[in-house]
Design a protein around this motif. Structure first.
Motif, PDB file in Angstrom:
ATOM      1  N   ILE A   6       7.267  -9.893  -3.651  1.00 49.98           N
ATOM      2  CA  ILE A   6       7.669  -9.029  -2.542  1.00 49.98           C
ATOM      3  C   ILE A   6       6.422  -8.666  -1.734  1.00 49.98           C
ATOM      4  O   ILE A   6       5.361  -8.373  -2.315  1.00 49.98           O
ATOM      5  CB  ILE A   6       8.343  -7.741  -3.065  1.00 49.98           C
ATOM      6  N   ARG A   7       6.562  -8.728  -0.429  1.00 58.63           N
ATOM      7  CA  ARG A   7       5.505  -8.282   0.482  1.00 58.63           C
ATOM      8  C   ARG A   7       6.144  -7.407   1.545  1.00 58.63           C
ATOM      9  O   ARG A   7       7.361  -7.416   1.712  1.00 58.63           O
ATOM     10  CB  ARG A   7       4.824  -9.473   1.163  1.00 58.63           C
ATOM     11  N   TYR A   8       5.338  -6.720   2.315  1.00 61.59           N
ATOM     12  CA  TYR A   8       5.890  -5.951   3.439  1.00 61.59           C
ATOM     13  C   TYR A   8       4.852  -5.879   4.551  1.00 61.59           C
ATOM     14  O   TYR A   8       3.651  -5.935   4.305  1.00 61.59           O
ATOM     15  CB  TYR A   8       6.322  -4.551   2.991  1.00 61.59           C
ATOM     16  N   THR A   9       5.333  -5.795   5.769  1.00 59.22           N
ATOM     17  CA  THR A   9       4.447  -5.691   6.924  1.00 59.22           C
ATOM     18  C   THR A   9       5.277  -5.252   8.137  1.00 59.22           C
ATOM     19  O   THR A   9       6.458  -5.590   8.197  1.00 59.22           O
ATOM     20  CB  THR A   9       3.741  -7.039   7.167  1.00 59.22           C
ATOM     21  N   THR A  10       4.759  -4.486   9.112  1.00 58.13           N
ATOM     22  CA  THR A  10       3.440  -3.924   9.233  1.00 58.13           C
ATOM     23  C   THR A  10       3.477  -2.437   8.927  1.00 58.13           C
ATOM     24  O   THR A  10       4.479  -1.797   9.213  1.00 58.13           O
ATOM     25  CB  THR A  10       2.953  -4.085  10.677  1.00 58.13           C
ATOM     26  N   SER A  11       2.364  -1.921   8.481  1.00 57.91           N
ATOM     27  CA  SER A  11       2.324  -0.515   8.106  1.00 57.91           C
ATOM     28  C   SER A  11       1.425   0.280   9.033  1.00 57.91           C
ATOM     29  O   SER A  11       0.438  -0.235   9.543  1.00 57.91           O
ATOM     30  CB  SER A  11       1.785  -0.397   6.687  1.00 57.91           C
ATOM     31  N   HIS A  12       1.786   1.534   9.216  1.00 55.27           N
ATOM     32  CA  HIS A  12       0.931   2.450   9.964  1.00 55.27           C
ATOM     33  C   HIS A  12       0.168   3.315   8.965  1.00 55.27           C
ATOM     34  O   HIS A  12       0.760   3.802   8.002  1.00 55.27           O
ATOM     35  CB  HIS A  12       1.781   3.321  10.886  1.00 55.27           C
ATOM     36  N   PRO A  13      -1.127   3.522   9.186  1.00 58.34           N
ATOM     37  CA  PRO A  13      -1.919   4.297   8.210  1.00 58.34           C
ATOM     38  C   PRO A  13      -1.331   5.681   7.929  1.00 58.34           C
ATOM     39  O   PRO A  13      -1.407   6.160   6.796  1.00 58.34           O
ATOM     40  CB  PRO A  13      -3.299   4.404   8.878  1.00 58.34           C
ATOM     41  N   ALA A  14      -0.715   6.298   8.941  1.00 58.50           N
ATOM     42  CA  ALA A  14      -0.200   7.663   8.753  1.00 58.50           C
ATOM     43  C   ALA A  14       1.003   7.692   7.818  1.00 58.50           C
ATOM     44  O   ALA A  14       1.361   8.754   7.306  1.00 58.50           O
ATOM     45  CB  ALA A  14       0.175   8.266  10.104  1.00 58.50           C
ATOM     46  N   ASP A  15       1.642   6.565   7.600  1.00 57.43           N
ATOM     47  CA  ASP A  15       2.845   6.544   6.761  1.00 57.43           C
ATOM     48  C   ASP A  15       2.620   5.922   5.384  1.00 57.43           C
ATOM     49  O   ASP A  15       3.588   5.588   4.692  1.00 57.43           O
ATOM     50  CB  ASP A  15       3.980   5.791   7.484  1.00 57.43           C
ATOM     51  N   MET A  16       1.356   5.763   4.979  1.00 53.66           N
ATOM     52  CA  MET A  16       1.092   5.245   3.626  1.00 53.66           C
ATOM     53  C   MET A  16       1.286   6.391   2.628  1.00 53.66           C
ATOM     54  O   MET A  16       0.345   7.092   2.283  1.00 53.66           O
ATOM     55  CB  MET A  16      -0.347   4.721   3.508  1.00 53.66           C
ATOM     56  N   SER A  17       2.499   6.557   2.134  1.00 53.53           N
ATOM     57  CA  SER A  17       2.783   7.680   1.230  1.00 53.53           C
ATOM     58  C   SER A  17       2.160   7.434  -0.144  1.00 53.53           C
ATOM     59  O   SER A  17       1.897   6.284  -0.529  1.00 53.53           O
ATOM     60  CB  SER A  17       4.288   7.845   1.072  1.00 53.53           C
ATOM     61  N   ASP A  18       1.949   8.517  -0.871  1.00 51.93           N
ATOM     62  CA  ASP A  18       1.410   8.377  -2.220  1.00 51.93           C
ATOM     63  C   ASP A  18       2.333   7.543  -3.094  1.00 51.93           C
ATOM     64  O   ASP A  18       1.880   6.770  -3.942  1.00 51.93           O
ATOM     65  CB  ASP A  18       1.193   9.765  -2.852  1.00 51.93           C
ATOM     66  N   ALA A  19       3.648   7.698  -2.881  1.00 53.01           N
ATOM     67  CA  ALA A  19       4.613   6.947  -3.694  1.00 53.01           C
ATOM     68  C   ALA A  19       4.484   5.440  -3.428  1.00 53.01           C
ATOM     69  O   ALA A  19       4.541   4.631  -4.353  1.00 53.01           O
ATOM     70  CB  ALA A  19       6.030   7.412  -3.390  1.00 53.01           C
ATOM     71  N   LEU A  20       4.286   5.072  -2.165  1.00 47.99           N
ATOM     72  CA  LEU A  20       4.138   3.652  -1.845  1.00 47.99           C
ATOM     73  C   LEU A  20       2.820   3.122  -2.413  1.00 47.99           C
ATOM     74  O   LEU A  20       2.759   2.010  -2.962  1.00 47.99           O
ATOM     75  CB  LEU A  20       4.193   3.452  -0.319  1.00 47.99           C
ATOM     76  N   ILE A  21       1.784   3.921  -2.296  1.00 43.58           N
ATOM     77  CA  ILE A  21       0.490   3.515  -2.853  1.00 43.58           C
ATOM     78  C   ILE A  21       0.616   3.309  -4.363  1.00 43.58           C
ATOM     79  O   ILE A  21       0.165   2.292  -4.906  1.00 43.58           O
ATOM     80  CB  ILE A  21      -0.597   4.560  -2.511  1.00 43.58           C
ATOM     81  N   ALA A  22       1.279   4.242  -5.027  1.00 41.68           N
ATOM     82  CA  ALA A  22       1.451   4.131  -6.481  1.00 41.68           C
ATOM     83  C   ALA A  22       2.227   2.863  -6.839  1.00 41.68           C
ATOM     84  O   ALA A  22       1.932   2.204  -7.838  1.00 41.68           O
ATOM     85  CB  ALA A  22       2.169   5.369  -7.013  1.00 41.68           C
ATOM     86  N   ALA A  23       3.211   2.514  -5.996  1.00 38.60           N
ATOM     87  CA  ALA A  23       4.030   1.325  -6.262  1.00 38.60           C
ATOM     88  C   ALA A  23       3.150   0.072  -6.395  1.00 38.60           C
ATOM     89  O   ALA A  23       3.461  -0.838  -7.166  1.00 38.60           O
ATOM     90  CB  ALA A  23       5.055   1.131  -5.151  1.00 38.60           C
ATOM     91  N   HIS A  24       2.044   0.054  -5.669  1.00 41.80           N
ATOM     92  CA  HIS A  24       1.154  -1.113  -5.748  1.00 41.80           C
ATOM     93  C   HIS A  24       0.556  -1.287  -7.138  1.00 41.80           C
ATOM     94  O   HIS A  24       0.185  -2.390  -7.520  1.00 41.80           O
ATOM     95  CB  HIS A  24       0.044  -1.010  -4.702  1.00 41.80           C
ATOM     96  N   GLY A  25       0.460  -0.198  -7.876  1.00 43.09           N
ATOM     97  CA  GLY A  25      -0.070  -0.303  -9.235  1.00 43.09           C
ATOM     98  C   GLY A  25       1.027  -0.477 -10.277  1.00 43.09           C
ATOM     99  O   GLY A  25       0.734  -0.729 -11.447  1.00 43.09           O
ATOM    100  N   GLU A  26       2.280  -0.324  -9.841  1.00 42.22           N
ATOM    101  CA  GLU A  26       3.375  -0.265 -10.825  1.00 42.22           C
ATOM    102  C   GLU A  26       4.342  -1.439 -10.791  1.00 42.22           C
ATOM    103  O   GLU A  26       4.989  -1.732 -11.787  1.00 42.22           O
ATOM    104  CB  GLU A  26       4.179   1.029 -10.602  1.00 42.22           C
ATOM    105  N   ILE A  27       4.489  -2.072  -9.639  1.00 40.16           N
ATOM    106  CA  ILE A  27       5.519  -3.113  -9.514  1.00 40.16           C
ATOM    107  C   ILE A  27       4.847  -4.487  -9.492  1.00 40.16           C
ATOM    108  O   ILE A  27       4.152  -4.833  -8.547  1.00 40.16           O
ATOM    109  CB  ILE A  27       6.356  -2.907  -8.224  1.00 40.16           C
TER     110      ILE A  27
END
Ligand code: SAH
Ligand code: SF4
Ligand code: F3S
Length: 435
Positions: free
Chosen positions: A225-246
Motif C-alpha cells: 500500500i502506498r499513498y500520495t500526495t500529502s500536505h505537511p500540516a495533515d501528517m497526523s500522529d496516527a498516520l505517522i505511527a501507521a508507518h511503523g505498524e503496518i
C-alpha cells in the motif's frame, strides 16, 4: 451528423489522479461497447485528459488537440477532459474548432451521453461539480495491472497561492470509507498486488487515512500500500505511527515542502515552516527509520531572493531526499500569486532550478548507493530493454533492473548490486547464492 464512435483512445497528462480518471473513462467507454484503439491506429474518439498546473502543461493541451487532425483532413471526435477543460469550460471551444465536447473531472460519468450529443450535431460542455459524486455512475473496475491507483479524495481546500487545483478540482471531499474498501477489493480481485491511494491531500482523508490503510491491509492478495500526495500540516500522529505498524504500508513518503524559506512559505500560504516540516519528518523517521522521503519544489516564486533559495538548498541537505520533483514557478491566471510583486527573472529561475536539481540528484544517488548490497523484494511491473531483463519497484519506489524469468506482477527477491541516479541493478537472491 457524426457516427457513434466504435474505438477510443484516452490520453492522460498531469498527476496520478488524472491517470486514475483516465482509466475510469476508458472503462466507461468500454462498458458502452467501444474498444480501445491499438497502437498507431486511428481512434474514432480521442479523450485528452489534460493538466492545468503550469502554463506549459495547459498550452500543451491545445497543441495536442491541433495534432489530432488527420492527413486526409478528417478528425476523430475530440473530447477535452481534465483540468484544462474545467478551467476553460466553453471558452475551450472557441480556442479550437476541433474540440467537440468539454468535460470536467467531476462530470466525466456523463461522457457517453455527451458523445451521443455530438453524434446528433451538438457540442456539449459539462464542468459541473455535482453534489452527488460521479463514482456511483461509473462501471465496476475491470482487470488491472499489478500496481493500481485508487482515488479516495478529490479536490483541495488548501489554496496555496500559486496553485490552480482548488479551482480545477473543487472543494476537498473524501469518498465514503466503505466504497473505497470495496473498490480496493475489486482491484485486488482484478489482479492488483499494490494499491496507491490518491488525493491532492490524501492524508486529510475523512475517517483517518491510517484507519483506511489498516482496513485495506486486511485484503488477502494485496501486498503493498502506498499513498500520495500529502500536505505537511495533515501528517497526523496516527498516520505517522501507521508507518511503523503496518507491514504492507511501504517505506516511502511524498511530502512536498516547495521551499525552505519561511517568508516564501508564508507567501505561498503553505501553513508550515521549514522547522515544523523537519520536525514532522523526524517523527516519521522515528516511526520508520528506513523511510524514503520525496518532495516537490518550486523555484522563483515571486519575491524569492538568493537567501531564500539558499534556504531551499539547506532543507534539501537536511532531509536527504530519495527523489524529488522541482519546477520553475509558473504564474497561473486567477491565483493570488499571479498578481504578487517581485517576479523573478527567467534566467535566475533557470539557474536556481539547475542548482537545485544538481543537489537533488546528489541526494538521490546517495540514497540509491546506500541500498547497494541490501537484499530486498521487488514487484515486477514492466519489461526491460535487454532480453530476459525485467524491471520492478523496490519498497522505496526505486526501479530495479534484474535478469529473471519472472513475469509482470511477480514479487521477486533480489540483492541490489548497482546504483544509478534513477535506478538500481540487482540480481536474483538465489542466483547470488549459486554464484
Ligand atoms: N496536492 C499536491 C500537489 C499538486 S501539484 C501537493 O500539495 O503536494 C504538484 C506540484 O506542482 C506541487 O507540489 C508544486 O510543486 C507544483 N506546482 C503547483 N503549482 C505550480 C505553479 N503555479 N508553478 C510551478 N509549480 C507548481
Ligand atoms: Fe495545490 Fe497546495 Fe492544494 Fe497541493 S495543497 S493541490 S499545492 S493548493
Ligand atoms: Fe494537473 Fe489537474 Fe492533476 S491541474 S496536476 S491534472 S489535479
Amino acid at each position: 451528423m457524426t457516427e457513434i464512435p466504435k474505438t477510443y483512445r484516452v490520453k492522460s497528462f498531469g498527476c496520478q489522479m488524472n491517470v486514475y480518471d483516465g482509466e475510469r473513462m476508458a472503462e466507461l467507454l468500454g462498458a458502452q461497447g467501444m474498444t480501445a484503439a491499438g497502437d498507431g491506429e486511428d481512434a474514432d474518439l480521442v479523450v485528452l485528459n489534460t493538466c492545468h498546473i503550469r502554463e506549459k502543461a495547459a498550452e500543451k493541451a491545445y497543441s495536442d488537440v491541433g495534432r489530432l487532425r488527420r492527413e486526409d483532413g478528417s478528425k476523430p471526435i475530440v473530447a477535452l477532459a481534465g483540468c484544462v477543460a474545467q478551467a476553460e469550460g466553453a471558452e475551450a471551444k472557441s480556442r479550437s474548432s476541433l474540440i467537440d465536447l468539454v468535460v470536467g473531472p467531476q462530470a466525466y460519468h456523463r461522457l457517453p451521453d455527451m458523445v451521443a450529443e455530438v453524434a446528433k450535431g451538438g457540442r456539449p460542455v459539462d464542468t459541473d461539480m455535482p453534489a452527488i459524486s460521479k463514482f456511483g455512475a461509473l462501471p465496476a473496475r475491470r482487470k488491472v495491472g499489478p500496481s493500481a491507483f485508487l482515488t479516495v479524495q478529490e479536490g483541495c481546500d488548501k489554496f496555496c497561492t500559486y496553485c490552480v487545483v482548488p479551482y480545477t478540482r473543487g472543494a476537498e471531499i473524501s469518498r465514503p470509507f466503505a466504497d473505497v474498501v470495496a473498490e480496493a477489493q475489486s482491484l485486488v480481485d482484478g489482479g492488483a498486488r499494490e494499491i496507491t491511494l490518491l488525493g491532492q491531500n490524501v492524508n486529510a482523508f475523512e475517517g483517518g487515512l491510517d484507519n483506511l490503510i489498516r482496513a485495506i491491509a486486511k485484503i488477502d492478495g494485496l501486498e503493498r500500500i502506498r499513498y500520495t500526495t500529502s500536505h505537511p500540516a495533515d501528517m497526523s500522529d496516527a498516520l505517522i505511527a501507521a508507518h511503523g505498524e503496518i507491514d504492507k504500508l511501504m517505506p516511502y513518503l511524498h511530502l512536498p515542502v516547495q521551499s525552505g524559506s519561511d517568508p516564501i512559505l508564508k507567501a505561498m500560504n503553505r501553513s508550515h515552516t521549514a522547522e515544523s516540516y523537519l520536525e514532522t519528518l523526524e517523527k516519521v523517521r522515528t516511526a520508520r527509520p528506513d523511510i524514503a522521503i520525496s518532495g516537490d519544489f518550486i523555484v522563483g516564486f515571486p519575491g524569492e531572493r538568493e537567501e531564500d533559495f539558499a534556504a531551499t538548498l539547506a532543507i534539501v541537505d537536511a532531509v536527504g531526499y530519495a527523489s524529488a520533483y522541482s519546477f520553475k514557478y509558473s504564474a497561473r491566471p486567477g491565483t493570488p500569486a499571479a498578481v504578487m510583486e517581485g517576479a523573478v527573472a527567467p534566467e535566475v529561475m533557470d539557474d536556481r532550478l539547475q542548482r537545485l536539481q544538481a543537489r537533488l540528484a546528489e541526494h538521490s544517488l546517495a540514497f540509491n548507493r546506500a541500498t547497494v548490497g541490501k537484499d530486498t523484494r521487488i514487484l515486477i511491473d514492466r519489461k526491460g530493454r535487454l532480453p530476459g531483463q525485467m524491471i520492478g519497484k523496490s519498497p522505496w519506489l526505486q526501479s530495479v533492473f534484474v535478469e529473471t524469468g519472472a513475469r509482470i506482477g511477480d514479487m521477486v527477491d533480489v540483492t541490489v548490486t548497482k546504483a544509478l541516479p534513477n535506478s538500481l541493478g540487482g540480481v536474483l537472491r538465489d542466483s547470488k547464492v549459486a554464484a
